[in-house]
Motif scaffolding. Sequence first.
Motif, PDB file in Angstrom:
ATOM      1  N   GLN A   1       0.793  -1.050  -0.044  1.00 30.35           N
ATOM      2  CA  GLN A   1       0.125   0.059   0.185  1.00 30.35           C
ATOM      3  C   GLN A   1       0.923   1.317  -0.099  1.00 30.35           C
ATOM      4  O   GLN A   1       0.504   2.210  -0.818  1.00 30.35           O
ATOM      5  CB  GLN A   1      -0.886   0.044   1.046  1.00 30.35           C
ATOM      6  N   LEU A   2       1.994   1.285   0.750  1.00 36.01           N
ATOM      7  CA  LEU A   2       2.949   2.425   0.844  1.00 36.01           C
ATOM      8  C   LEU A   2       3.523   2.676  -0.383  1.00 36.01           C
ATOM      9  O   LEU A   2       3.595   3.586  -1.164  1.00 36.01           O
ATOM     10  CB  LEU A   2       4.084   2.089   1.683  1.00 36.01           C
ATOM     11  N   ALA A   3       3.851   1.439  -1.364  1.00 38.09           N
ATOM     12  CA  ALA A   3       4.591   1.679  -2.397  1.00 38.09           C
ATOM     13  C   ALA A   3       3.312   1.856  -3.621  1.00 38.09           C
ATOM     14  O   ALA A   3       3.870   2.133  -4.703  1.00 38.09           O
ATOM     15  CB  ALA A   3       5.421   0.325  -2.830  1.00 38.09           C
ATOM     16  N   GLY A   4       2.187   1.476  -3.591  1.00 34.36           N
ATOM     17  CA  GLY A   4       1.062   1.698  -4.252  1.00 34.36           C
ATOM     18  C   GLY A   4       1.382   0.549  -5.654  1.00 34.36           C
ATOM     19  O   GLY A   4       1.066   0.811  -6.666  1.00 34.36           O
ATOM     20  N   GLU A   5       1.407  -0.680  -4.826  1.00 35.03           N
ATOM     21  CA  GLU A   5       1.647  -1.932  -5.919  1.00 35.03           C
ATOM     22  C   GLU A   5       0.468  -2.979  -5.414  1.00 35.03           C
ATOM     23  O   GLU A   5       0.186  -3.129  -4.344  1.00 35.03           O
ATOM     24  CB  GLU A   5       3.114  -2.312  -5.853  1.00 35.03           C
ATOM     25  N   PRO A   6       0.245  -3.748  -6.542  1.00 29.03           N
ATOM     26  CA  PRO A   6      -0.590  -4.828  -6.083  1.00 29.03           C
ATOM     27  C   PRO A   6       0.317  -6.108  -5.715  1.00 29.03           C
ATOM     28  O   PRO A   6       1.407  -5.915  -5.802  1.00 29.03           O
ATOM     29  CB  PRO A   6      -1.301  -5.377  -7.560  1.00 29.03           C
ATOM     30  N   PRO A   7      -0.422  -7.002  -4.982  1.00 30.04           N
ATOM     31  CA  PRO A   7       0.433  -8.166  -4.388  1.00 30.04           C
ATOM     32  C   PRO A   7       0.898  -8.909  -5.548  1.00 30.04           C
ATOM     33  O   PRO A   7       0.282  -8.937  -6.781  1.00 30.04           O
ATOM     34  CB  PRO A   7      -0.739  -9.157  -3.683  1.00 30.04           C
ATOM     35  N   SER A   8       2.147  -9.573  -5.401  1.00 31.77           N
ATOM     36  CA  SER A   8       2.773 -10.206  -6.532  1.00 31.77           C
ATOM     37  C   SER A   8       2.748 -11.850  -6.223  1.00 31.77           C
ATOM     38  O   SER A   8       3.148 -12.642  -6.758  1.00 31.77           O
ATOM     39  CB  SER A   8       4.107  -9.875  -6.818  1.00 31.77           C
ATOM     40  N   HIS A   9       2.072 -12.177  -4.786  1.00 33.88           N
ATOM     41  CA  HIS A   9       2.082 -13.493  -4.487  1.00 33.88           C
ATOM     42  C   HIS A   9       0.729 -13.428  -3.502  1.00 33.88           C
ATOM     43  O   HIS A   9       0.479 -12.523  -3.056  1.00 33.88           O
ATOM     44  CB  HIS A   9       3.196 -13.914  -3.662  1.00 33.88           C
ATOM     45  N   ILE A  10      -0.024 -14.638  -3.640  1.00 30.79           N
ATOM     46  CA  ILE A  10      -0.969 -14.662  -2.773  1.00 30.79           C
ATOM     47  C   ILE A  10      -0.781 -14.939  -1.204  1.00 30.79           C
ATOM     48  O   ILE A  10      -1.813 -14.392  -0.472  1.00 30.79           O
ATOM     49  CB  ILE A  10      -2.173 -15.759  -3.170  1.00 30.79           C
ATOM     50  N   VAL A  11       0.122 -15.352  -0.798  1.00 31.45           N
ATOM     51  CA  VAL A  11       0.409 -15.729   0.543  1.00 31.45           C
ATOM     52  C   VAL A  11       1.406 -14.492   0.886  1.00 31.45           C
ATOM     53  O   VAL A  11       1.352 -14.056   2.289  1.00 31.45           O
ATOM     54  CB  VAL A  11       0.934 -17.139   0.925  1.00 31.45           C
ATOM     55  N   ALA A  12       2.622 -14.269   0.230  1.00 31.07           N
ATOM     56  CA  ALA A  12       3.560 -13.415   0.480  1.00 31.07           C
ATOM     57  C   ALA A  12       3.581 -12.454  -0.507  1.00 31.07           C
ATOM     58  O   ALA A  12       4.202 -12.229  -1.555  1.00 31.07           O
ATOM     59  CB  ALA A  12       4.936 -14.158   0.463  1.00 31.07           C
ATOM     60  N   PRO A  13       2.692 -11.343  -0.356  1.00 30.69           N
ATOM     61  CA  PRO A  13       2.207 -10.337  -1.287  1.00 30.69           C
ATOM     62  C   PRO A  13       3.427  -9.447  -1.829  1.00 30.69           C
ATOM     63  O   PRO A  13       3.438  -9.053  -2.911  1.00 30.69           O
ATOM     64  CB  PRO A  13       1.128  -9.477  -0.566  1.00 30.69           C
TER      65      PRO A  13
END
Lengths: 255, 472
Positions: free
Chosen positions: B141-153
Amino acid sequence: MNLRKSYPEQPERIYFFGTCLIDILYPEAGLAGMQLIRREGVDVIYPLNQTCCGQPAWNSGYRDEAREVAAAQMACFPEDYPIVVPSGSCAGMLRQHYPALFAGTPQQDAAQAFSERVFELTEFLSRVLKIKLNDLGKPVKVALHVSCSARREMGVANEHQSLLQQLSNVELVEQERKEECCGFGGTFAVKHAQISAAMVEEKATALVASGADALVSGDCGCLLNIAGHLEYRKAQLPGSHIASFLWERTNAAEG
Amino acid sequence: MQQKVEFHDRAGKALHNPQIRSNFRYAMDGLMLKRLRSFPDLDELNRLRLRSAEIRANALARLPELLEQLEARCRENGIQVHWAETAEQANEIVLGIMNRHGAKLLIKGKSMVSEEMELNHYLEQHGIECLESDLGEYILQLAGEPPSHIVAPAIHKSRQQVAQLFKEKFPDIPYSDDVDTLTRNARDILRRKFYEAPVGLSGVNFAVAETGTICLVENEGNGRMCTTIPPVHIAVTGIEKVVEKLSDVPPLLSILPRSATGQHITTYFNMISSPRKPDEKDGPDEVHLLLLDNGRSHIYKDAELIATLRCIRCGACMNHCPVYARIGGHAYGTTIPGPIGSILEPQKAGLDQLGELATASTLCGACGEVCPVRIPIPELLNRLRFERVRQDHTGATRGQGGQRDPWEARIWKAWSWVHANPMLYRLSMRMATGLRWLLPNRLGPWTSVRTAPRPAAKSLHTLAREKGFDHE
């Protein structure tokens, strides 16, 4: 983890399904496979009307086209002999996917019966023929790459390895992440060329780092990919099909 | 074919980013090793996979009935149940609850369904602040990015990259790239917010129809805080997460964390069965369960593809995927990346939109081998490759036939014609072997990193005949 629970006794004769890649690019591997079996006293028949198992179309979503080719293959092997295939990938197609390909068609039962006669070469040599290999070659370090289909679909990684371990002058070395895919994947290598390239580069790097003098695989798709890349980067690591490798090291005339 | 271009571009960029490559490789190697160590007994693993697959398949076989039961039990327990057919409807429902309470801050535990809904974006457009309290999600959220992994976003970021991000966002806090210090700093910032937020949101791992219980697996305790401190708790879930009975939970709970992170059990396991009762000291006054369809009922209609919905979101398939390990999660451009994403997302969005993802696999089978609920991912990828080019328009799959390329179809037709006719095939082999030195050295993308294959002088057909293998 082998998929078959039990194996038949040594048959009198078998059919050999050579695969299209071997037919045109690695015919010596197909010939070696047949010679290994014939040397054990089994008649080998190579029906000349065979072409390709149909996997390229099947994996690309073109099922009607795959089924047409598959039906033509089934017609080439009419007698109830075992069908031996020098490729985990093509054996996987014939054994695991033919029933799905023909499900709901009039040939469903025939496809099921056909698939149950299919053996991958190394499982046939070690489990059915219980072959004993006498190594006539010079000491050599070998890295074995087991294709994903041989490992996961056919469950014959141990059979590959145990055959090589019978060779007294062969030292098996292990490459890092040996269980990881080489990035071939048939049309994947063309459709997603950059990803495939990244995968084969890392696979080749691991193989070179293993200190092996030679690369052996039971699948020509992987060989085409890995050895093709090794050659491209001019690495001194030749690749051969396991059938050629076994035959050359155990045949007195060539040893 | 817009998606195709985008996927290729994103994958290409990731492949050329050494930081992405090394972050994923390092993380995936670690996760694979941890999983391996947590299943020392392969027989036990296989039994547990069979049992877990059976539980999930049984639940899906009775999905409509179990969902009704879940709703009835939840209502009896005092949990308010909401149904949403689309992500937009789901967002409206959450907004409605927020507005009824005059709430301007939503504190969130980790929820991939809320990512699917793009809830944060939606609520922010309506003047409501969302705050991610899962550490990885907070970093993103700080970086303004979506998750890249479902467990370790935030797995695509290294420790140093996170430290740099904190330095930029919180210049008053002394720089550190020590993981414990970074975690403590984030915790200090977030802790105060839990007391301020009037509404907390969480995902759901299992929803038990028999008892109306919402189960939540987590490691940081933020899930428990989101579901107990704010006066209102909203749990969002896809309709497929229902299981029949309470006794179905232990096997799934045993296999989920081991498959995901190699942990035998997560630090926290929450079972939420009602709002706070009069004699209880904590817990929310209101609990809402929001059940989202968003294309899942389409998948449910297909007897083979329904297996997609068994997924318990452990991430093992992506951890073991050689493609994911190299391009990372963002390249997929979907909420759920990796092998499971490549079967789930095209079915939800339509094959005409995302069918290309089904081709982004070598079908190596590593995903299917580790899936704790035995989803035959390679077989389903193959099935979707068929669906994306088939022409007969039968079945329920969205966007069927939408990526059939007439040129490609003609090539396969010709291929089939040659390979179903032995005479033609032998003729073409004779031409290839005879003209082998005339064939080009450059073969498109293949030869960008490989030498061109060279046909042999004699085909196996010829050699077999010469050596007497062609007859009995």
